[in-house]
Design a protein around this motif. Structure first.
Motif, mmCIF file in Angstrom:
data_model
loop_
_atom_site.group_PDB
_atom_site.id
_atom_site.type_symbol
_atom_site.label_atom_id
_atom_site.label_comp_id
_atom_site.label_asym_id
_atom_site.label_seq_id
_atom_site.Cartn_x
_atom_site.Cartn_y
_atom_site.Cartn_z
ATOM 1 N N ALA A 125 -28.266 -23.714 25.709
ATOM 2 C CA ALA A 125 -29.370 -22.764 25.849
ATOM 3 C C ALA A 125 -30.288 -22.706 24.638
ATOM 4 O O ALA A 125 -31.412 -22.201 24.742
ATOM 5 C CB ALA A 125 -28.814 -21.364 26.125
ATOM 6 N N ALA A 176 -31.214 -8.873 22.877
ATOM 7 C CA ALA A 176 -32.614 -9.265 22.701
ATOM 8 C C ALA A 176 -33.355 -8.169 21.943
ATOM 9 O O ALA A 176 -33.252 -6.992 22.284
ATOM 10 C CB ALA A 176 -33.266 -9.509 24.053
ATOM 11 N N GLU A 201 -40.991 -8.906 16.885
ATOM 12 C CA GLU A 201 -39.549 -8.729 17.045
ATOM 13 C C GLU A 201 -38.840 -8.490 15.717
ATOM 14 O O GLU A 201 -37.703 -8.047 15.690
ATOM 15 C CB GLU A 201 -38.962 -9.955 17.749
ATOM 16 C CG GLU A 201 -39.452 -10.033 19.195
ATOM 17 C CD GLU A 201 -39.223 -11.370 19.843
ATOM 18 O OE1 GLU A 201 -39.144 -12.381 19.116
ATOM 19 O OE2 GLU A 201 -39.123 -11.411 21.084
ATOM 20 N N SER A 223 -36.393 -14.378 16.752
ATOM 21 C CA SER A 223 -37.218 -14.764 17.902
ATOM 22 C C SER A 223 -36.422 -15.620 18.881
ATOM 23 O O SER A 223 -36.679 -15.601 20.096
ATOM 24 C CB SER A 223 -38.473 -15.507 17.441
ATOM 25 O OG SER A 223 -38.121 -16.722 16.797
ATOM 26 N N ASP A 247 -31.676 -14.880 25.621
ATOM 27 C CA ASP A 247 -31.516 -13.825 26.621
ATOM 28 C C ASP A 247 -32.092 -14.273 27.961
ATOM 29 O O ASP A 247 -31.462 -14.098 29.017
ATOM 30 C CB ASP A 247 -32.201 -12.555 26.124
ATOM 31 C CG ASP A 247 -32.164 -11.427 27.142
ATOM 32 O OD1 ASP A 247 -31.056 -11.014 27.524
ATOM 33 O OD2 ASP A 247 -33.239 -10.979 27.568
ATOM 34 N N ARG A 248 -33.268 -14.879 27.935
ATOM 35 C CA ARG A 248 -33.890 -15.357 29.179
ATOM 36 C C ARG A 248 -33.051 -16.452 29.833
ATOM 37 O O ARG A 248 -33.083 -16.608 31.055
ATOM 38 C CB ARG A 248 -35.296 -15.886 28.898
ATOM 39 C CG ARG A 248 -36.332 -14.807 28.617
ATOM 40 C CD ARG A 248 -37.734 -15.352 28.781
ATOM 41 N NE ARG A 248 -37.994 -16.444 27.836
ATOM 42 C CZ ARG A 248 -38.598 -16.285 26.669
ATOM 43 N NH1 ARG A 248 -38.998 -15.081 26.278
ATOM 44 N NH2 ARG A 248 -38.813 -17.324 25.886
ATOM 45 N N ARG A 249 -32.294 -17.172 29.026
ATOM 46 C CA ARG A 249 -31.482 -18.269 29.557
ATOM 47 C C ARG A 249 -30.057 -17.838 29.896
ATOM 48 O O ARG A 249 -29.195 -18.677 30.141
ATOM 49 C CB ARG A 249 -31.482 -19.428 28.557
ATOM 50 C CG ARG A 249 -32.877 -20.050 28.416
ATOM 51 C CD ARG A 249 -32.945 -21.166 27.391
ATOM 52 N NE ARG A 249 -34.297 -21.713 27.332
ATOM 53 C CZ ARG A 249 -34.690 -22.681 26.488
ATOM 54 N NH1 ARG A 249 -33.804 -23.216 25.647
ATOM 55 N NH2 ARG A 249 -35.927 -23.111 26.495
ATOM 56 N N GLY A 250 -29.805 -16.537 29.908
ATOM 57 C CA GLY A 250 -28.547 -16.024 30.420
ATOM 58 C C GLY A 250 -27.427 -15.875 29.430
ATOM 59 O O GLY A 250 -26.298 -15.560 29.811
ATOM 60 N N ARG A 280 -34.672 -13.894 22.042
ATOM 61 C CA ARG A 280 -35.414 -13.666 23.285
ATOM 62 C C ARG A 280 -35.242 -14.850 24.230
ATOM 63 O O ARG A 280 -35.018 -14.670 25.432
ATOM 64 C CB ARG A 280 -36.891 -13.444 22.960
ATOM 65 C CG ARG A 280 -37.757 -13.128 24.156
ATOM 66 C CD ARG A 280 -37.464 -11.797 24.770
ATOM 67 N NE ARG A 280 -37.641 -10.704 23.814
ATOM 68 C CZ ARG A 280 -37.279 -9.452 24.021
ATOM 69 N NH1 ARG A 280 -36.681 -9.136 25.162
ATOM 70 N NH2 ARG A 280 -37.478 -8.521 23.112
ATOM 71 N N THR A 281 -35.327 -16.065 23.688
ATOM 72 C CA THR A 281 -35.142 -17.267 24.507
ATOM 73 C C THR A 281 -33.735 -17.320 25.078
ATOM 74 O O THR A 281 -33.534 -17.603 26.261
ATOM 75 C CB THR A 281 -35.416 -18.520 23.667
ATOM 76 O OG1 THR A 281 -36.769 -18.495 23.217
ATOM 77 C CG2 THR A 281 -35.175 -19.788 24.467
#
Length: 312
Positions: free
Chosen positions: A158, A104, A113, A90, A96-99, A93-94
């Motif tokens: 991140a 993901a 997931e 899990s 990935d959103r933070r670059g 996902r975080t």
């Protein structure tokens, strides 16, 4: 890229019996049939082929071509680690959103997931990831190593907040290791570690999530830049400088190619890290201590073909 068919990531045993005895699949075709059914029923993904599969202890990585692109299917039979695997998956996902360049996970039909599915010999914890493309990190490319250090610092920034509680303090942890676990393979280095511990300052840095396995086998590059950070299954709560120290020692390792990381490479990794997040004076002192500790733990024994003892 790993070879087609069934292979072992790092063990020297025959992969076909290992696949059958550990997971109950009588060859790649049987495993591919299970993967195809699992992805169709749980992820709504159509698998066209599953050309390769690799075994790592109680875990499997399978590569699949599908109507959703090239995928990596990972499963584990280690039920004691299922909750930890849920957390690390899990987390992707975080990140990935933070670059961070991670894979993901694909969500199942009902939005999960990672799921537990029945395998031939029992429950398997399964996740499906898009395949990231690149070349494994070559530590001879110091520009790529610098990029890896920079991404380790960005990754530390991140990570989501860690749950309550903390890891054991560093100084007592190392003192206990010297007293109870040091095998005395490099006594001069052990004495140096003991001396360093008497004068290292307190580390004023809160433990947080760290990668804990940041090395060449888990880093993909292209044109001397990191384009993929893989394998978060060993994520732990610890100090950031400890994660950097472990990476300094193990960065050059890949599967069965297990050799010490040269000093020039360690320097490039640290420089890359500090280009994003400079170490505090206390962390700089602790980095020397922790690199020495990790290097001592890496010595395999009296039989040391990789030269780990000489590199301490």
């Amino acid at each position: 890229m790993l070879p087609s068919g069934v292979s072992m990531l790092w063990e020297s045993c025959d992969p076909e019996p290992a696949l059958r005895e550990r997971f109950g699949f009588d060859g790649l075709d049987a495993a591919a049939e299970w993967v195809t059914a699992a992805l169709a029923g749980t992820w709504d993904v159509t698998v066209r082929e599953c050309p390769r599969l690799a075994i790592s202890d109680q875990n499997v990585i399978a590569w699949a071509a599908s109507d959703r692109g090239d995928l990596v299917v990972k499963w584990s039979r280690d039920t004691a680690r299922f909750a930890r695997l849920d957390t690390s998956t899990s987390m992707l996902r975080t990140l990935d959103r933070r670059g961070v360049p991670v894979a993901a996970p694909l969500a199942t039909r009902d939005g999960r997931e990672r799921v537990v599915l029945a395998g031939p010999l029992g429950d398997l914890s399964v996740t499906v990831l898009p395949e990231l493309h690149g070349d494994w990190l070559d530590v001879g490319d110091l520009a790529a190593v610098h990029s890896a250090g920079a991404w380790l610092a960005k990754l530390h920034a991140a990570f989501p907040a860690a749950p309550g509680g903390s890891t054991s303090p560093l100084r007592p942890r190392l003192e206990t290791w010297l007293e109870t676990s040091d095998r005395g393979l490099v006594p001069t280095a052990s004495a140096r570690l003991s001396a360093l511990l008497t004068r290292v300052p307190p580390l004023e840095d809160a433990p947080q999530f760290v990668h804990n396995d940041f090395r060449a086998a888990n880093l993909l590059t292209r044109d001397s830049e990191v384009v993929g950070v893989l394998d978060f299954d060993e994520v732990a709560v610890d100090h950031r400088v400890g994660d950097l120290a472990k990476a300094c020692v193990y960065l050059g390792t890949r599967f069965t190619d297990w050799r010490p990381t040269p000093p020039t490479v360690r320097t490039a990794l640290r420089e890359g890290y500090e280009s994003v997040r400079p170490l505090s004076p206390g962390e700089a002192h602790w980095l020397e201590v922790l690199v020495l500790w990790q290097a001592l733990m890496a010595v395999p024994g009296p039989e040391d073909p990789g030269g780990w003892a000489a590199a301490v």
